[in-house]
Write an enzyme that holds these catalytic residues in place. Structure first.
Site, mmCIF file in Angstrom:
data_model
loop_
_atom_site.group_PDB
_atom_site.id
_atom_site.type_symbol
_atom_site.label_atom_id
_atom_site.label_comp_id
_atom_site.label_asym_id
_atom_site.label_seq_id
_atom_site.Cartn_x
_atom_site.Cartn_y
_atom_site.Cartn_z
ATOM 1 N N LYS A 115 0.845 -1.196 0.000
ATOM 2 C CA LYS A 115 0.000 0.000 0.000
ATOM 3 C C LYS A 115 0.882 1.249 0.000
ATOM 4 O O LYS A 115 1.935 1.248 0.642
ATOM 5 C CB LYS A 115 -0.845 0.042 1.285
ATOM 6 C CG LYS A 115 -2.029 -0.900 1.319
ATOM 7 C CD LYS A 115 -2.791 -0.736 2.627
ATOM 8 C CE LYS A 115 -3.939 -1.710 2.758
ATOM 9 N NZ LYS A 115 -5.024 -1.504 1.799
ATOM 10 N N ARG A 136 -10.463 -11.319 2.103
ATOM 11 C CA ARG A 136 -11.402 -12.320 1.582
ATOM 12 C C ARG A 136 -10.775 -13.712 1.574
ATOM 13 O O ARG A 136 -11.469 -14.711 1.656
ATOM 14 C CB ARG A 136 -11.896 -11.892 0.187
ATOM 15 C CG ARG A 136 -10.853 -11.855 -0.867
ATOM 16 C CD ARG A 136 -11.302 -11.047 -2.086
ATOM 17 N NE ARG A 136 -11.236 -9.610 -1.850
ATOM 18 C CZ ARG A 136 -11.614 -8.681 -2.722
ATOM 19 N NH1 ARG A 136 -12.104 -9.039 -3.892
ATOM 20 N NH2 ARG A 136 -11.521 -7.396 -2.432
#
Ligand code: BES
Ligand code: ZN
Ligand code: ZN
Length: 452
Positions: A234, A308
């Protein structure tokens, strides 16, 4: 709860007044009080307060301006404004069903994350509060906030596990965990691979509580103790708050604690995949194909879509005992925040009846939550050329929906399921909600469970 007591002796009275109510209240006051109120410019504007002294100059009462339409919200922010003393609220003119929320606002407002502050000896105002339920709610929300606010160095998979273990011990729940290589042996490959590069071993935390005769609910929480993004690193501005990426786990644990503290007739299981999404030579890579507990293979399109993956294994385990309901909480996508902003929890569900119960819970909790659709046609966006699924959609649009559809692959259609995609963080301070970790959707859930 430090901010509440069950003692109302010597408490200073807080008198809520609408502008109209102020007029009639003033008629019964001596001239000195009338003058004091006028000189202080108190007109009972919403959230305006006025400390009223007695003849000795001690505070005898506190006047609080409230809105006639929505009196309850006028109480948010109150505790922060008052001098240290003991108080009691005059609730005569307020709907009985609203009292709990007024008390809760007091607690939410009194919260302060003081673990790393030297000068927290400051005494805070206290409130007479006779409702034990509210103390449970407040403790649940404090727990969620504390867990999220704690930096990743002090709230890694190990510390999160210790926290769950402690809470399990307090309420006589069973606790077990599967750690590191055992995850592979016991077929949790996705949790293992996502967490393998972390300096603390990845783990699956598993807690059981309650009577098997009761309805079985499984709570699942994303426990990414820090999300660097992995090899798909990120940018620093996006990474700054990522200690909060175990916010889903904090919510699931907070809700579990509430269920146990209130002794609700629920057969409860809590599952938390606890990992750090880190980088070292063991980090999983873009392009890798991961196995999952369910047997579906997943191509890693982006290592930053790690939530996820760990939830996939936890959900696959959650369905094995055919529970009556599953709720998962996760700080899953930036897209959910783009859609609804930071303050509104997004939820998805595969069951209309469960949706109705949740919406009723939200109405009782006076909380805004918002449903997004599990729109089947978007399933094509998470297809992979070489595996059963991709963890990264092939479009920049509808990211919260494609993430939810990914999770749905691991939940049986026959099991009513709610998935919350939450921010778990207040980006600015507002009355009752200080900047930092926040419980979102939690009150709606507990109200739903209480009414169940
Ligand atoms: N933890 C983040 C999502 C997140 C970011 C939640 C900011 C709340 C605030 C998650 O793991 C993530 O990075 N998701 C990616 C997915 C993408 C790579 C498919 C996202 O949302 O950008
Ligand atoms: Zn991520
Ligand atoms: Zn994440």
């Amino acid at each position: 709860m430090l901010c509440f007591t069950k003692e109302d002796k010597e408490a200073k009275l807080i008198v809520p007044l609408t502008p109209k109510g102020l007029e009639s209240w003033l008629q019964e006051q001596p001239v000195s009080t009338k003058n004091w109120i006028a000189n202080n410019g108190f007109i009972a504007k919403e959230r305006q307060i006025c400390l009223v002294p007695d003849t000795q100059g001690n505070i005898s009462r506190v006047l609080l301006g409230i809105s006639a339409k929505e009196p309850v919200v006028s109480f948010s922010g109150l505790a922060k404004q008052l001098p240290t003393a003991h108080y009691k609220i005059n609730l005569h003119d307020i709907n009985k069903s609203d009292h709990w929320k007024i008390f809760l606002y007091w607690a939410l407002d009194s919260y302060c994350f003081s673990r790393y502050k030297k000068n927290d000896a400051l005494k805070k105002p206290t409130l007479y509060m006779p409702d034990p339920q509210v103390a449970h709610y407040a403790e649940g929300i404090y727990l969620v906030r504390d867990l999220i606010n704690t930096p990743a160095e002090d709230m890694g998979p190990v510390q999160l596990s210790e926290k769950v273990k402690d809470i399990a011990a307090t309420y006589g729940a069973e606790f077990k965990e599967i750690i590191g290589d055992d995850l592979l042996e016991q077929n949790y490959p996705a949790i293992y691979h996502v967490g393998r590069a972390g300096h603390q071993a990845p783990r699956l935390l598993d807690m059981h509580w309650g009577d098997p005769q009761h309805e079985k609910w499984v709570l699942v929480g994303k426990g990414v103790c820090f999300d660097s993004g992995g090899l798909d690193l990120k940018p620093s501005s996006n990474m700054r708050l990522m200690k909060k990426d175990m916010g889903g786990a904090a919510h699931a644990l907070g809700l579990a604690q509430l269920i146990m503290a209130m002794n609700l007739p629920i057969n409860l299981r809590l599952l938390i995949p606890a990992v750090e999404n880190a980088i070292d030579s063991h980090a999983y890579r873009p392009g890798d194909v991961l196995a999952t507990r369910k047997g579906l293979t997943v191509e890693v399109g982006n290592t930053d879509a790690e939530g996820r993956l760990v939830l996939a294994d936890a959900l696959a385990e959650a369905v094995t005992e055919k529970p009556d309901r599953i709720i998962d909480f996760a700080t899953l996508t930036g897209a959910a925040r783009v859609a609804l902003g930071t303050e509104i929890p997004v939820y998805f569900t595969n069951c209309e009846m469960l949706k109705n119960s949740l919406e009723q819970g939200a109405a009782m909790a006076k909380e805004s939550i918002w449903q997004l659709p599990l729109h089947k046609p978007y399933r094509s966006h998470i297809e992979s050329a070489i595996a059963d699924l991709s963890n990264d959609a092939n479009t920049p649009f509808g990211g919260a929906i494609t993430a939810a559809l990914f999770l749905q692959e691991f939940v049986d259609d026959s099991i009513p399921w709610i998935h919350f995609d939450i921010m778990a963080w207040n980006v600015t301070s507002k009355p009752g909600s200080p900047e930092g970790g926040e419980a979102m959707g939690l009150l709606s859930c507990i109200k739903m469970l209480e009414a169940n």
